[in-house]
Design a protein around this motif. Sequence first.
Motif, PDB file in Angstrom:
ATOM      1  N   GLU A 238       0.855  -1.191   0.000  1.00 46.13           N
ATOM      2  CA  GLU A 238       0.000   0.000   0.000  1.00 46.13           C
ATOM      3  C   GLU A 238       0.890   1.239   0.000  1.00 46.13           C
ATOM      4  OE1 GLU A 238      -3.924   1.810   2.319  1.00 46.13           O
ATOM      5  OE2 GLU A 238      -3.316  -0.269   2.635  1.00 46.13           O
ATOM      6  N   VAL A 245      -4.272   6.913   4.064  1.00 48.28           N
ATOM      7  CA  VAL A 245      -3.947   5.530   4.438  1.00 48.28           C
ATOM      8  C   VAL A 245      -4.410   5.265   5.868  1.00 48.28           C
ATOM      9  CG1 VAL A 245      -2.057   3.870   4.824  1.00 48.28           C
ATOM     10  CG2 VAL A 245      -2.011   5.374   2.820  1.00 48.28           C
ATOM     11  N   TYR A 246      -4.246   6.270   6.730  1.00 52.20           N
ATOM     12  CA  TYR A 246      -4.617   6.100   8.141  1.00 52.20           C
ATOM     13  C   TYR A 246      -6.130   5.914   8.303  1.00 52.20           C
ATOM     14  CZ  TYR A 246      -4.352   6.635  13.199  1.00 52.20           C
ATOM     15  OH  TYR A 246      -4.433   6.405  14.544  1.00 52.20           O
ATOM     16  N   ARG A 249      -7.635   2.248   5.231  1.00 48.92           N
ATOM     17  CA  ARG A 249      -6.585   1.243   4.962  1.00 48.92           C
ATOM     18  C   ARG A 249      -7.101   0.228   3.955  1.00 48.92           C
ATOM     19  NH1 ARG A 249      -6.515   1.196  11.424  1.00 48.92           N
ATOM     20  NH2 ARG A 249      -6.271   3.441  11.496  1.00 48.92           N
ATOM     21  N   THR A 254      -1.937  -3.745   6.142  1.00 45.19           N
ATOM     22  CA  THR A 254      -1.927  -2.375   6.670  1.00 45.19           C
ATOM     23  C   THR A 254      -2.882  -2.269   7.853  1.00 45.19           C
ATOM     24  OG1 THR A 254      -1.550  -1.589   4.415  1.00 45.19           O
ATOM     25  CG2 THR A 254      -2.100   0.076   6.042  1.00 45.19           C
ATOM     26  N   LYS A 255      -4.064  -2.877   7.711  1.00 44.92           N
ATOM     27  CA  LYS A 255      -5.057  -2.848   8.794  1.00 44.92           C
ATOM     28  C   LYS A 255      -4.503  -3.489  10.062  1.00 44.92           C
ATOM     29  CE  LYS A 255      -8.962  -2.901   5.582  1.00 44.92           C
ATOM     30  NZ  LYS A 255     -10.004  -3.692   4.953  1.00 44.92           N
ATOM     31  N   PHE A 258      -1.611  -1.224  11.617  1.00 48.10           N
ATOM     32  CA  PHE A 258      -2.113  -0.044  12.314  1.00 48.10           C
ATOM     33  C   PHE A 258      -2.892  -0.412  13.578  1.00 48.10           C
ATOM     34  CE2 PHE A 258      -0.925   2.301   8.581  1.00 48.10           C
ATOM     35  CZ  PHE A 258      -0.782   3.613   8.999  1.00 48.10           C
ATOM     36  N   HIS A 316      -3.610   7.065  -4.038  1.00 39.49           N
ATOM     37  CA  HIS A 316      -3.669   6.037  -2.998  1.00 39.49           C
ATOM     38  C   HIS A 316      -3.746   4.655  -3.679  1.00 39.49           C
ATOM     39  CE1 HIS A 316      -5.715   4.629   1.023  1.00 39.49           C
ATOM     40  NE2 HIS A 316      -4.587   3.992   0.753  1.00 39.49           N
ATOM     41  N   GLY A 318      -3.222   0.291  -3.602  1.00 41.18           N
ATOM     42  CA  GLY A 318      -3.233  -0.923  -2.802  1.00 41.18           C
ATOM     43  C   GLY A 318      -3.010  -2.132  -3.688  1.00 41.18           C
TER      44      GLY A 318
END
Length: 323
Positions: A238, A245-246, A249, A254-255, A258, A316, A318
């Motif tokens: 990603e 992104v925050y 996600r 990534t999920k 974080f 963005h 992914g």
Amino acid sequence: MHVSTLLEVKGLKKYFSVTKGVLLTKNVGWIRAVDGVSFSIEEGTTFALVGESGCGKTTTAKMILRLEKESEGSILFCGQEIGHLKRQGLRQIRSSVQAVFQDPSASLNPRMRVGAAVAEPLEVNRRLSRKEIEEKVKEVLVRVGLNPEAARLFPHEFSGGQRQRIAVARSLILNPRLIVLDEPVSALDVSIQAQIMNLLKDLQEQFGITYLLIAHNLTTVRYMAKHIGVMYLGKLVERGPMEQVYTNRLHPYTKALFSASLTLHPDQVTGEIELPGEVPSSMNPPSGCHFHPRCSIAMPICSKAQPELKEVGPDHYGACHLL
């Protein structure tokens, strides 16, 4: 306002040969440390590369610093490809690209006075008189919040946070355009980490320095970075603007990453996603999507085809078959 791209990385790969035997060595495979990574950094901003240990983020930084040679791909600095530069060209790049490493105790010579350590890049790369060098050292020490008298002392006479300030001063002495920050605060006490991060942000605002931040602490990354790239087993899964992104996600990894990070507020509940198993070997990565053996929402296609980075929102990207 037009923002120019300072650094562009295209299809970067780094494979390390794995050999067997002592006298008659035989290649038995390759470690795919970095496997086709692409990103760019706008001048005066911070781009963060995050991921678990062994994901390839430090190897990527080493190639940009010319401490490792890429196996494939290209690195463009100010539009100029740096992979084929000869001695003089490399010297210019090394003046413009500096680094601050994780452990200031390891990056500073314990037998060298602070003034000499900070002045060393200047003596190697510039022709200046002793007086001019002393003045520049004093100036840069003040800039990072230290007393000019610190130049006469040795690194062991300072705290960890002060030693990291010395390392920052040393990286600034040549007025670089890009500084690679490799886990710059992870070896410091939590109380000192914020001071060093604030210092780095202030320096960026004052002098327009560009940062490539290598980190695993996502609180640090969110505070400092404008853009982020998430790496898993040598690949970017990603990439995009930090706040996008925050808040949105795209990739399951990534999920999970974080969700495991500390929150900014003690009462905030994150609902940590626990990943099963270990990170696979980069010598023998899983087929298809490298993340599929640990992914709770994997589909049959995930083990067969490798997903490409797709643009889902503005800038963005992914790499997931579900997108």
